[in-house]
Design a protein around this motif. Structure first.
Motif, short mmCIF file in Angstrom:
data_model
loop_
_atom_site.label_atom_id
_atom_site.label_comp_id
_atom_site.label_asym_id
_atom_site.label_seq_id
_atom_site.Cartn_x
_atom_site.Cartn_y
_atom_site.Cartn_z
N THR A 1 -1.65 -0.87 -4.04
CA THR A 1 -2.87 -0.15 -3.69
C THR A 1 -2.48 1.25 -3.25
OG1 THR A 1 -4.01 -2.17 -2.98
CG2 THR A 1 -4.90 -0.08 -2.20
N MET A 2 -2.94 2.25 -3.98
CA MET A 2 -2.66 3.63 -3.59
C MET A 2 -3.90 4.23 -2.93
SD MET A 2 -1.54 6.99 -5.85
CE MET A 2 0.19 6.48 -5.94
N GLU A 3 -3.70 4.74 -1.73
CA GLU A 3 -4.75 5.48 -1.04
C GLU A 3 -4.51 6.96 -1.30
OE1 GLU A 3 -5.88 6.61 3.48
OE2 GLU A 3 -5.64 4.45 3.10
N LYS B 1 -9.15 7.67 -0.94
CA LYS B 1 -9.78 6.77 -1.90
C LYS B 1 -8.74 5.80 -2.46
CE LYS B 1 -12.17 6.77 -6.37
NZ LYS B 1 -12.63 7.60 -7.52
N GLU B 2 -9.06 4.51 -2.47
CA GLU B 2 -8.11 3.50 -2.93
C GLU B 2 -8.27 3.20 -4.41
OE1 GLU B 2 -8.29 -0.01 -0.55
OE2 GLU B 2 -7.31 0.94 1.17
N GLU B 3 -7.13 3.00 -5.08
CA GLU B 3 -7.11 2.59 -6.48
C GLU B 3 -5.86 1.74 -6.72
OE1 GLU B 3 -6.93 6.03 -9.03
OE2 GLU B 3 -5.74 7.14 -7.58
N ILE C 1 0.44 5.48 0.41
CA ILE C 1 -0.47 6.55 0.85
C ILE C 1 0.02 7.87 0.26
CG2 ILE C 1 -1.41 7.79 2.83
CD1 ILE C 1 -1.09 5.23 4.45
N LYS D 1 0.82 -1.20 0.00
CA LYS D 1 0.00 0.00 0.00
C LYS D 1 0.86 1.25 0.00
CE LYS D 1 -4.21 1.77 2.18
NZ LYS D 1 -5.21 1.51 3.23
N ARG E 1 -2.23 4.16 -13.10
CA ARG E 1 -3.47 3.50 -12.68
C ARG E 1 -3.73 2.29 -13.57
NH1 ARG E 1 -5.16 8.98 -13.18
NH2 ARG E 1 -5.44 10.01 -11.15
#
Length: 204
Positions: free
Chosen positions: A61-63, A67-69, A4, A2, A92
């Motif tokens: 997973t980028m927060e 919002k996560e994508e 952030i 992840k 993305r």
């Protein structure tokens, strides 16, 4: 894994310098059906993540602003001599669309191969990764390369690798090749030849 991030409001060279002085990292996330978004991240977590092989070959997973994508790492720039990341790019991706990624190769079994055990040859690894195409959920962390069957004169191509179902190797390149041992010629030094000549004469 992840990541952030928050949307970067201020842009430009001066703004990026201020971010770096505050231990922040400027970057950008692009692709998908949304416009490119300038982002900022905490520097140190990214700096240490970049040392891990998995970070370069995984779906992340980028927060972003809560919002996560799903994203993948596409590029980063390091300072010429400082241990500092200067800029980072993410792309993305969609869960139902195939991605093209570099996947690292993990080699094993060379010592057990006939090329090494019998012929005393060397197995050279010509690349450390291959490009594959697959859905994000099917992306392997690495591809295992078994060299235990390699014999003299053999080369192993990327298209011959055993990959998981749903994964396709994009390009065909040489992954490993057997290098024959070099035979050293034993030569007598000129000084030794000169010393041997009188000895031979005396013997007569």
């Amino acid at each position: 894994m992840k990541v952030i991030a928050t949307t970067r409001k201020a842009q430009g060279t001066s703004a990026s310098r201020r971010l770096r002085r505050a231990d922040k990292l400027p970057g950008i996330v692009y692709g998908g059906h949304e416009p490119a978004t300038p982002i900022e991240l905490e520097h140190n977590p990214i700096f240490y993540a970049l040392r891990k092989e998995k970070f370069h070959a995984s779906i992340l997973t980028m927060e972003l602003d809560g919002k996560e994508e799903l994203v993948v790492l596409r590029a980063f720039q390091m300072h010429p001599y400082k241990p500092q990341v200067m800029h980072i790019d993410f792309q993305r991706i969609a869960a139902d669309e195939k991605v093209t990624m570099r996947v690292p190769l993990h080699f094993s079994g060379a010592e057990e191969s006939p090329a090494v055990k019998v012929d005393k040859a060397i197995i050279s690894h010509t690349v450390s990764y291959v490009e594959v195409q697959c859905l994000p959920r099917e992306l392997p962390e690495f591809i295992a390369v078994d060299l235990s069957k390699m014999e003299s004169g053999m080369t192993l191509h990327s298209k011959e690798l055993a990959v998981p179902a749903g994964v396709e190797v994009v390009t065909d390149v040489v992954v490993a090749s057997v290098i024959a041992p070099v035979e050293e010629e034993v030569t007598v030094a000129e000084g030794e030849e000169a010393a041997e000549a009188p000895a031979a004469a005396e013997a007569k």
